[in-house]
Design a protein around this motif. Structure first.
Motif, PDB file in Angstrom:
ATOM      1  N   LEU A  73       0.836  -1.202   0.000  1.00 42.60           N
ATOM      2  CA  LEU A  73       0.000   0.000   0.000  1.00 42.60           C
ATOM      3  C   LEU A  73       0.870   1.251   0.000  1.00 42.60           C
ATOM      4  O   LEU A  73       1.939   1.276   0.602  1.00 42.60           O
ATOM      5  N   LEU A  74       0.369   2.278  -0.643  1.00 46.40           N
ATOM      6  CA  LEU A  74       1.078   3.551  -0.701  1.00 46.40           C
ATOM      7  C   LEU A  74       0.513   4.558   0.299  1.00 46.40           C
ATOM      8  O   LEU A  74       1.174   5.515   0.664  1.00 46.40           O
ATOM      9  N   GLY A  75      -0.721   4.348   0.713  1.00 42.00           N
ATOM     10  CA  GLY A  75      -1.354   5.246   1.666  1.00 42.00           C
ATOM     11  C   GLY A  75      -2.755   4.765   1.967  1.00 42.00           C
ATOM     12  O   GLY A  75      -3.311   3.938   1.241  1.00 42.00           O
ATOM     13  N   LEU A  76      -3.286   5.269   3.058  1.00 39.97           N
ATOM     14  CA  LEU A  76      -4.666   4.927   3.396  1.00 39.97           C
ATOM     15  C   LEU A  76      -5.238   5.944   4.352  1.00 39.97           C
ATOM     16  O   LEU A  76      -4.523   6.721   4.978  1.00 39.97           O
ATOM     17  N   LEU A  93     -15.302   5.675   6.655  1.00 38.35           N
ATOM     18  CA  LEU A  93     -14.587   5.787   5.399  1.00 38.35           C
ATOM     19  C   LEU A  93     -13.337   4.929   5.493  1.00 38.35           C
ATOM     20  O   LEU A  93     -12.598   5.011   6.480  1.00 38.35           O
ATOM     21  N   VAL A  94     -13.138   4.109   4.479  1.00 40.78           N
ATOM     22  CA  VAL A  94     -11.867   3.413   4.301  1.00 40.78           C
ATOM     23  C   VAL A  94     -11.428   3.724   2.880  1.00 40.78           C
ATOM     24  O   VAL A  94     -12.153   3.446   1.925  1.00 40.78           O
ATOM     25  N   ALA A  95     -10.251   4.321   2.730  1.00 36.82           N
ATOM     26  CA  ALA A  95      -9.692   4.636   1.418  1.00 36.82           C
ATOM     27  C   ALA A  95      -8.262   4.116   1.381  1.00 36.82           C
ATOM     28  O   ALA A  95      -7.495   4.332   2.325  1.00 36.82           O
ATOM     29  N   VAL A  96      -7.939   3.417   0.298  1.00 37.38           N
ATOM     30  CA  VAL A  96      -6.646   2.749   0.185  1.00 37.38           C
ATOM     31  C   VAL A  96      -6.018   3.084  -1.167  1.00 37.38           C
ATOM     32  O   VAL A  96      -6.688   3.001  -2.199  1.00 37.38           O
ATOM     33  N   ALA A  97      -4.728   3.430  -1.158  1.00 33.54           N
ATOM     34  CA  ALA A  97      -3.980   3.710  -2.380  1.00 33.54           C
ATOM     35  C   ALA A  97      -2.903   2.658  -2.570  1.00 33.54           C
ATOM     36  O   ALA A  97      -2.256   2.220  -1.613  1.00 33.54           O
ATOM     37  N   SER A  98      -2.723   2.259  -3.829  1.00 34.73           N
ATOM     38  CA  SER A  98      -1.720   1.263  -4.173  1.00 34.73           C
ATOM     39  C   SER A  98      -1.301   1.474  -5.619  1.00 34.73           C
ATOM     40  O   SER A  98      -1.926   2.252  -6.347  1.00 34.73           O
ATOM     41  N   GLN A  99      -0.270   0.776  -6.044  1.00 34.81           N
ATOM     42  CA  GLN A  99       0.134   0.855  -7.442  1.00 34.81           C
ATOM     43  C   GLN A  99      -0.853   0.125  -8.342  1.00 34.81           C
ATOM     44  O   GLN A  99      -0.991   0.462  -9.509  1.00 34.81           O
ATOM     45  N   HIS A 100      -1.524  -0.879  -7.803  1.00 36.42           N
ATOM     46  CA  HIS A 100      -2.418  -1.718  -8.602  1.00 36.42           C
ATOM     47  C   HIS A 100      -3.768  -1.887  -7.922  1.00 36.42           C
ATOM     48  O   HIS A 100      -3.860  -1.931  -6.697  1.00 36.42           O
ATOM     49  N   HIS A 102      -5.820  -4.445  -7.630  1.00 33.68           N
ATOM     50  CA  HIS A 102      -6.087  -5.657  -6.855  1.00 33.68           C
ATOM     51  C   HIS A 102      -5.719  -5.473  -5.384  1.00 33.68           C
ATOM     52  O   HIS A 102      -6.483  -5.845  -4.494  1.00 33.68           O
ATOM     53  N   SER A 103      -4.574  -4.887  -5.133  1.00 35.74           N
ATOM     54  CA  SER A 103      -4.145  -4.637  -3.756  1.00 35.74           C
ATOM     55  C   SER A 103      -5.062  -3.640  -3.064  1.00 35.74           C
ATOM     56  O   SER A 103      -5.415  -3.807  -1.893  1.00 35.74           O
ATOM     57  N   ALA A 104      -5.449  -2.597  -3.791  1.00 37.96           N
ATOM     58  CA  ALA A 104      -6.312  -1.568  -3.196  1.00 37.96           C
ATOM     59  C   ALA A 104      -7.686  -2.141  -2.847  1.00 37.96           C
ATOM     60  O   ALA A 104      -8.202  -1.905  -1.750  1.00 37.96           O
ATOM     61  N   PHE A 105      -8.293  -2.891  -3.768  1.00 35.75           N
ATOM     62  CA  PHE A 105      -9.601  -3.502  -3.486  1.00 35.75           C
ATOM     63  C   PHE A 105      -9.516  -4.464  -2.301  1.00 35.75           C
ATOM     64  O   PHE A 105     -10.345  -4.417  -1.389  1.00 35.75           O
TER      65      PHE A 105
END
Length: 149
Positions: A73-76, A93-100, A102-105
């Motif tokens: 993960l890059l951030g959340l 609220l849950v928010a997730v950042a990733s390069q791809h 699949h990881s974010a979901f």
């Protein structure tokens, strides 16, 4: 990263802040939970969420750390509201950042499944002039089980 608060949140602002804070982001996924206006006992007019501040915050930190160990993960951002909330109000609220994606979901779903079952919040529903403490649901426990295998 993690907030427990009575105040409502601005979804667009929170997502913009997350987006600004992450480099090399290819995807971000967010989930916003609302106070339902129905329950088995009737129409819900509001809920009230109680918590023990130190214990609940530590629990949310552990959940987030577990997600960070499982996915790159890059951030959340996690916000969980407490107090008296009318039907249809934003509650989480849950928010997730990733390069791809699949990881974010996956991380977003993981965090929500753990929040529903492992975070120490106590919820009371107001229905038809009465109030009821809400018990844990079997479906929430089943959702959590997939992450524990």
């Amino acid at each position: 990263m993690i907030s427990i608060q009575q105040e409502d949140f601005d979804l667009a602002h929170e997502l913009q802040q997350l987006r600004k804070s992450c480099n090399q982001m290819g995807a971000f996924v967010s989930f916003v939970g609302l106070v339902r206006d129905y329950a088995t006992q009737g129409q819900v007019t509001a809920i009230e969420l109680e918590y023990y501040p130190a214990m609940t915050y530590k629990s949310l930190v552990r959940i987030v750390q577990q997600a960070e160990l499982r996915w790159p993960l890059l951030g959340l951002r996690v916000i969980h509201r407490i107090g008296y909330l009318p039907a249809h109000a934003q509650i989480v609220l849950v928010a997730v950042a990733s390069q791809h994606r699949h990881s974010a979901f996956a991380a977003c779903e993981f965090i929500m499944d753990y929040l529903k079952t492992e975070a120490p919040f106590w919820k009371k529903e107001y229905i038809n002039g009465q109030n009821y403490w809400v018990e844990a649901k079997a479906t929430d426990t089943q959702a959590l089980a997939k992450w524990q295998n």
